[in-house]
Design a protein around this motif. Structure first.
Motif, PDB file in Angstrom:
ATOM      1  N   HIS A   1       0.816  -1.221   0.000  1.00  0.00           N
ATOM      2  CA  HIS A   1       0.000   0.000   0.000  1.00  0.00           C
ATOM      3  C   HIS A   1       0.847   1.268   0.000  1.00  0.00           C
ATOM      4  N   TYR A   2       2.150   1.153   0.331  1.00  0.00           N
ATOM      5  CA  TYR A   2       2.992   2.352   0.259  1.00  0.00           C
ATOM      6  C   TYR A   2       3.076   2.880  -1.179  1.00  0.00           C
TER       7      TYR A   2
ATOM      8  N   LYS B   1       0.534   5.520  -1.999  1.00  0.00           N
ATOM      9  CA  LYS B   1       0.575   6.841  -1.356  1.00  0.00           C
ATOM     10  C   LYS B   1       1.032   7.880  -2.378  1.00  0.00           C
TER      11      LYS B   1
ATOM     12  N   GLU C   1       6.378   4.844  13.534  1.00  0.00           N
ATOM     13  CA  GLU C   1       4.973   4.836  13.948  1.00  0.00           C
ATOM     14  C   GLU C   1       4.899   5.076  15.449  1.00  0.00           C
TER      15      GLU C   1
ATOM     16  N   ARG D   1      -2.791  -6.781  17.237  1.00  0.00           N
ATOM     17  CA  ARG D   1      -2.535  -7.793  16.195  1.00  0.00           C
ATOM     18  C   ARG D   1      -1.410  -8.748  16.591  1.00  0.00           C
TER      19      ARG D   1
ATOM     20  N   TYR E   1      -0.833 -12.034  14.487  1.00  0.00           N
ATOM     21  CA  TYR E   1      -0.120 -11.864  13.217  1.00  0.00           C
ATOM     22  C   TYR E   1       1.298 -11.355  13.462  1.00  0.00           C
TER      23      TYR E   1
ATOM     24  N   ASP F   1       7.170  -7.342   8.393  1.00  0.00           N
ATOM     25  CA  ASP F   1       5.993  -6.483   8.288  1.00  0.00           C
ATOM     26  C   ASP F   1       6.291  -5.198   7.513  1.00  0.00           C
ATOM     27  N   MET F   2       7.482  -4.658   7.651  1.00  0.00           N
ATOM     28  CA  MET F   2       7.769  -3.340   7.067  1.00  0.00           C
ATOM     29  C   MET F   2       8.995  -3.301   6.155  1.00  0.00           C
TER      30      MET F   2
ATOM     31  N   HIS G   1       7.504  -2.454   2.362  1.00  0.00           N
ATOM     32  CA  HIS G   1       7.430  -0.993   2.213  1.00  0.00           C
ATOM     33  C   HIS G   1       8.811  -0.324   2.162  1.00  0.00           C
TER      34      HIS G   1
ATOM     35  N   LYS H   1       7.862   0.608  15.833  1.00  0.00           N
ATOM     36  CA  LYS H   1       6.578   0.938  16.456  1.00  0.00           C
ATOM     37  C   LYS H   1       6.856   1.567  17.820  1.00  0.00           C
TER      38      LYS H   1
ATOM     39  N   LYS I   1       4.432   9.614  14.414  1.00  0.00           N
ATOM     40  CA  LYS I   1       4.261   8.985  13.100  1.00  0.00           C
ATOM     41  C   LYS I   1       4.954   9.882  12.092  1.00  0.00           C
TER      42      LYS I   1
ATOM     43  N   GLN J   1       4.909  11.433   5.011  1.00  0.00           N
ATOM     44  CA  GLN J   1       3.732  11.617   5.876  1.00  0.00           C
ATOM     45  C   GLN J   1       4.211  11.910   7.285  1.00  0.00           C
TER      46      GLN J   1
HETATM   47  O1  LIG Z   1       1.527  -2.741   6.240  1.00  0.00           O
HETATM   48  C1  LIG Z   1       1.593  -2.204   7.324  1.00  0.00           C
HETATM   49  O2  LIG Z   1       1.646  -0.864   7.387  1.00  0.00           O
HETATM   50  C2  LIG Z   1       1.253  -0.170   8.562  1.00  0.00           C
HETATM   51  C3  LIG Z   1       1.784   1.244   8.423  1.00  0.00           C
HETATM   52  O3  LIG Z   1       1.166   1.850   7.319  1.00  0.00           O
HETATM   53  P1  LIG Z   1       0.889   3.417   7.282  1.00  0.00           P
HETATM   54  O4  LIG Z   1       0.201   3.622   5.989  1.00  0.00           O
HETATM   55  O5  LIG Z   1       0.039   3.741   8.476  1.00  0.00           O
HETATM   56  O6  LIG Z   1       2.220   4.094   7.351  1.00  0.00           O
HETATM   57  C4  LIG Z   1       1.787  -0.844   9.802  1.00  0.00           C
HETATM   58  O7  LIG Z   1       1.226  -0.246  10.955  1.00  0.00           O
HETATM   59  C5  LIG Z   1       1.392  -2.308   9.788  1.00  0.00           C
HETATM   60  O8  LIG Z   1       1.978  -2.958  10.911  1.00  0.00           O
HETATM   61  C6  LIG Z   1       1.849  -2.978   8.530  1.00  0.00           C
HETATM   62  O9  LIG Z   1       1.294  -4.283   8.444  1.00  0.00           O
END
Ligand SMILES: O=C1O[C@H](COP(=O)(O)O)[C@@H](O)[C@H](O)[C@H]1O
Ligand code: NDP
Length: 491
Positions: free
Chosen positions: A177-178, A181, A215, A222, A225, A234-235, A239, A339, A344, A377
């Motif tokens: 999803h990054y 953006k 973040e 979660r 997971y 995860d990151m 991303h 995290k 953020k 962001q």
């Molecule tokens: O894919 C993920 O992304 C989020 C952070 O995305 P953002 O758009 O809020 O920057 C992350 O919190 C999550 O752990 C992870 O699975």
């Protein structure tokens, strides 16, 4: 988002009652409706196994939209119009025969079929096979899959093979999803529309690059997971490496999906593998302890709901990454993500080398490096730190550093910035793959990340604890300080 869509789409949404669908996907579809981008006659089939009917699901979704759409953007009549497109189908994804009903739904109209797999990735294979046996796939079907694709190279290959047995690569839309953006897409515009930067973008002119994705939240309930994944899966695997690729890649020949992906893959292949002897200097992993977040006390990772108190899963990773190619030889990329950090904040800092011959006050030499700060962001924009003469007779040729500032919200007409999922869904409807990840990208990223995980498993130090609300373990500061540098802090 220009160009109104005219293609009528049928979207089968597997996992429609899950967290992702409710929190991100339905609100994104709602926004597309609000923007007039869902063609008349487009439909969504929400598929899950809960014993509900369409009326109950529509009611439930209305409540979710009210919760997850910003109040100023929530328009009940638009939501009502949108929800009339949604039907609900109870189905266990293992129930091969049950998939027949999906084919009946699909063949009612001749709409473009989009299959969205918002289910656990372990189900992708069975869903694909069952769709195929129910004749629900045509060469035209587009299939969207969520990250993570596997938890290592081997498992990602299994998933990719399962999907590949039914769909061709040109039908698969792997989400990161990054890439949806706006500010991440802007990296392509910044780099390849401005000749100013094109000629400066290499080891002759850049000393090092920082990428921070911080973040303030923790794992947000979660544990199930996250504890199996950790911050690196995860990151970093997705991303962070995608951001790195967009900064480091060579200019693509055009904006087509494969031209861009080919260049990203070259970067992934050139990443220097992190061997055991590099772990102390190039890798830091941390885990948050109790502390404060946005002024409130918060528990540590091991005290989160559902936690066991022995986990060595990392919630913070900092890496020094080298890219072994002509353009980037000798230019480290320092990347960090975690995290429960103080805020953020996602930003990229390009540190330029000083001018080749320095003629100003030696006391001011530390000011001599230009920096380009790209804020992904929040507060989207960029700032180029340049040196000018300090004003005033008594200042002589003293220098001062100032910004050439571009804050998107101030410079450009106030237009709503779409959420990443809105952009990605829209691109799927248009059949454009350039914001999606190709199989070889996923696999090269896993190969590189697996090596680090292997080093940890082979007896690396456990994660270093850091207090929630701080910038991670001090070792991450030491990592960059050893090279005579520091993480950028806005003055
Ligand atoms: O894919 C993920 O992304 C989020 C952070 O995305 P953002 O758009 O809020 O920057 C992350 O919190 C999550 O752990 C992870 O699975
Ligand atoms: N949540 C997030 O923020 C993010 C999630 N993702 C990815 O998105 C995907 C979905 O995640 P998420 O929404 O959090 O997961 P959830 O566990 O919240 O939702 C899973 C959904 O799948 C359904 N489901 C699971 N097994 C079956 C089955 N055998 N038959 C029918 N339905 C089934 C569930 O139905 P029911 O409700 O009926 O049990 C539910 O609707 C995953 O791949 C995840 O990694 C990626 C990035 C972020």
């Amino acid at each position: 988002m220009a160009n109104r869509i005219t293609t009528r789409c049928d979207i089968m949404l597997f996992g429609a009652m899950g967290d992702l669908a409710q929190r991100k996907l339905f609100p994104a579809f709602y926004q597309l409706e609000r923007a007039g981008l869902l063609a008349d006659g487009s439909r969504i089939l929400a598929i899950a196994r809960r014993e509900l009917d369409t009326a109950a699901v529509r009611k439930h979704l209305m409540e979710r939209l009210e919760k997850y759409v910003k109040p100023e953007e929530f328009e009940r009549p638009v939501a009502e119009t949108f929800l009339r497109r949604v039907e609900y189908q109870i189905l266990d994804f293992h129930d091969e025969e049950g998939f027949g009903v999906l084919n009946s739904w699909r063949t009612e109209y001749d709409n473009q079929l989009i299959v969205y797999l918002a289910s656990p990735p372990s189900m992708y294979g069975v869903i694909a096979r069952n769709l195929s046996s129910a004749s629900c796939c045509t060469e035209n079907t587009r299939v969207v899959v969520e990250k993570p694709i596997g938890h290592d190279l081997e498992s990602s290959r299994v998933i990719n093979d399962e999907l590949g047995a039914v769909y061709s690569e040109s039908q698969l839309f792997r989400i990161d999803h990054y890439l949806g953006k706006e500010t991440v897409q802007n990296l392509i515009a910044l780099r390849f529309a401005n000749n100013l930067f094109a000629s400066q973008w290499d080891q002759n002119h850049i000393s090092h690059v920082e990428i921070t994705v911080a973040e303030s939240v923790g794992i947000e309930g979660r544990w199930g997971y996250f504890d199996k994944a950790g911050q690196i899966r995860d990151m970093i695997q997705n991303h962070m490496l995608q951001l790195l690729c967009l900064i480091a890649m060579d200019p693509p020949a055009d904006l087509s999906a494969d031209s861009i992906r080919d260049e990203k893959v070259k970067v992934l292949k050139a990443l220097r593998s992190i061997t055991p002897d590099m772990m102390d200097t190039c890798v830091v992993r941390g885990q948050y302890a109790a502390g404060a977040s946005t002024g409130k006390p918060v528990p540590g990772y091991l005290e989160e709901e559902g936690a066991n108190n022995r986990s060595e899963t990392e919630t913070f990773v900092a890496l020094k990454v080298e890219i072994d190619n002509w353009r980037w030889s000798g230019v480290p990329f320092y990347i960090r993500t975690g995290k429960r950090l103080p805020e953020k904040l996602s930003q990229i800092i390009i540190h330029f080398k000083p001018a080749p011959h320095y003629i100003f006050d030696p006391d001011q030499r530390h000011l001599a490096n230009n920096k380009l700060i790209i804020r992904l962001q929040p507060d989207e924009g960029m700032s180029l730190k340049i040196l000018t003469k300090d004003q005033g007779l008594h200042k002589g040729m003293r220098l001062r550093q100032g910004p050439l500032e571009l804050t998107f919200s101030e410079t450009f007409e106030a237009e709503r910035i779409p959420d990443a999922y809105e952009r990605l869904l829209w691109e799927v409807m248009k059949g454009n793959q350039y914001l999606f990840v190709r199989r070889d990208e996923v696999e090269h990223a896993w190969r590189w990340v697996d090596r680090i995980i292997q080093n940890w498993n082979d007896g690396g130090d456990p994660p270093k604890r850091y207090a929630s609300g701080t910038w991670g373990p001090v070792a991450s500061i030491a990592m960059i300080t050893r090279d005579g540098r520091s993480w950028y802090e806005d003055a």
